[in-house]
Design a protein around this motif. Sequence first.
Motif, PDB file in Angstrom:
ATOM      1  N   LEU A 229      -5.968   1.701  -7.248  1.00 19.37           N
ATOM      2  CA  LEU A 229      -5.188   2.270  -6.421  1.00 19.37           C
ATOM      3  C   LEU A 229      -3.887   1.153  -5.861  1.00 19.37           C
ATOM      4  O   LEU A 229      -4.273  -0.051  -5.730  1.00 19.37           O
ATOM      5  CB  LEU A 229      -5.779   2.424  -5.439  1.00 19.37           C
ATOM      6  N   LEU A 230      -2.741   1.477  -6.577  1.00 16.45           N
ATOM      7  CA  LEU A 230      -1.551  -0.193  -6.096  1.00 16.45           C
ATOM      8  C   LEU A 230      -1.334   0.202  -5.078  1.00 16.45           C
ATOM      9  O   LEU A 230      -0.507  -0.827  -4.530  1.00 16.45           O
ATOM     10  CB  LEU A 230      -0.408   0.405  -7.460  1.00 16.45           C
ATOM     11  N   GLY A 231      -1.076   1.432  -4.111  1.00 17.81           N
ATOM     12  CA  GLY A 231      -0.272   1.970  -2.943  1.00 17.81           C
ATOM     13  C   GLY A 231       0.558   1.470  -3.109  1.00 17.81           C
ATOM     14  O   GLY A 231       1.847   2.002  -3.794  1.00 17.81           O
ATOM     15  N   PHE A 232       1.578   0.694  -1.849  1.00 15.78           N
ATOM     16  CA  PHE A 232       2.100  -0.010  -1.882  1.00 15.78           C
ATOM     17  C   PHE A 232       3.279  -1.089  -2.245  1.00 15.78           C
ATOM     18  O   PHE A 232       3.682  -1.898  -1.897  1.00 15.78           O
ATOM     19  CB  PHE A 232       2.978   0.290  -0.449  1.00 15.78           C
ATOM     20  N   GLY A 233       2.446  -1.823  -3.362  1.00 10.27           N
ATOM     21  CA  GLY A 233       2.367  -3.072  -4.321  1.00 10.27           C
ATOM     22  C   GLY A 233       3.647  -2.874  -4.943  1.00 10.27           C
ATOM     23  O   GLY A 233       3.957  -4.835  -5.500  1.00 10.27           O
ATOM     24  N   ASN A 234       4.189  -2.192  -4.947  1.00 12.82           N
ATOM     25  CA  ASN A 234       5.560  -2.712  -5.530  1.00 12.82           C
ATOM     26  C   ASN A 234       6.480  -3.060  -4.443  1.00 12.82           C
ATOM     27  O   ASN A 234       7.771  -3.744  -5.037  1.00 12.82           O
ATOM     28  CB  ASN A 234       6.848  -0.835  -6.172  1.00 12.82           C
ATOM     29  N   VAL A 235       6.414  -3.176  -3.443  1.00 14.04           N
ATOM     30  CA  VAL A 235       7.419  -4.076  -2.758  1.00 14.04           C
ATOM     31  C   VAL A 235       6.067  -4.895  -1.980  1.00 14.04           C
ATOM     32  O   VAL A 235       5.700  -5.071  -0.006  1.00 14.04           O
ATOM     33  CB  VAL A 235       8.071  -2.928  -1.267  1.00 14.04           C
TER      34      VAL A 235
END
Length: 376
Positions: A81-87
């Motif tokens: 689960l990447l979640g909010f890993g893009n930030v």
Amino acid sequence: MMSTIQWKKNLQSVILEANVTQFRTKRENELFKQKGKPSFSLAASTPSIIKSPNCEGLFEEDKGMGNSKSGNQTVIADLNLLGFGNVPHLQIPLFVLFLLIYICAMAGNILIIVLVLSEQQLHTPMYFFLGNLSCLDSCTVSTTLPKMLAGCLTGHSTISIWGCMAQFYIFASLVATQCYLLAVMSYDRYLAICKPLHYNSLMNSKVCFHLAAGSWVNGFIGMSVYILLMSQLVFCGPTDIDHFFCDIAPLMKVSCSETRTAELVTTVFSSIFTLPPFILTVTSYLFIIRNIMKIPSTTGKKRAFSTCSSHLTVVSVFYGTLMSVYVLPRNERLKALNKVFSVFYAVLTPLANPLIYSLRNRDMKEALKRFIQKCI
């Protein structure tokens, strides 16, 4: 006679050997092409050979074994689960923010449950339904947020396929239950405001129990059927899910099964669990607003409008974001906003419900004061 049989056997052997050679050469050419090396073709200098049944069986067996091997290599057991890993630079601020939301949502909803159970004055249909709503909200945030908070700290969150399906089942069942419970609550307010003389007979304890129990049973049984259909999907990767919990749309992206039927089933179930209760809720509030317009006192009219508008705002945000994710046609713009919409109905709504429906209420404030005095 024997020479003829022997001749046929020899011919079959030659055909078989030639086809095997041709097949192997084709395979080698493909490998050479992948490595960027020049390829050669034996088939160009070899006349086409009529395929015998034996050769076809050999080819089919080889191809079948290749597919089986490929399937074994691609089937996955765990997801990330990447979640909010893009930030990544916002992981700590997001962790603190969602931790505060989780604590406030749990504290507010548990407080309402305790007050409804302990205070005799709150043993009415309205507060009975509010207690059920608070129970739903507590379970909803506990299903999604702890895993997301762990992911914010560690940078990744791994979950098994079956764990992911279980999380989605619990979450979807709770949300489906809440959809119908909100409709029941709006109907209760409609009877209390528009038909006050018949309210006690129409909304007695038996009816209240049946309406609340029907909402819970309807949500969990309906999602049991749905998750049974979705469990037939095969997941081949990639293993990354761009979401903070296991939702069905990101799950379909990592499935190697044909998903058009699954998407159709998702739309049908989502429509059943959102559109009828939403229509009933809006209709009830429209009748309530029409009845409020008849109030002669300006102060009373403003107070009633303030209460109804806050209720309608929460209901509209909940149903609106929910239908945007699950019911409306999936275009690229809506897909990009799915994670944002999910924060509204999965995180912010459980936080807002105690404030909007209960803690602003005069009876609830008085019950809270009495409860604090008992504790002191």
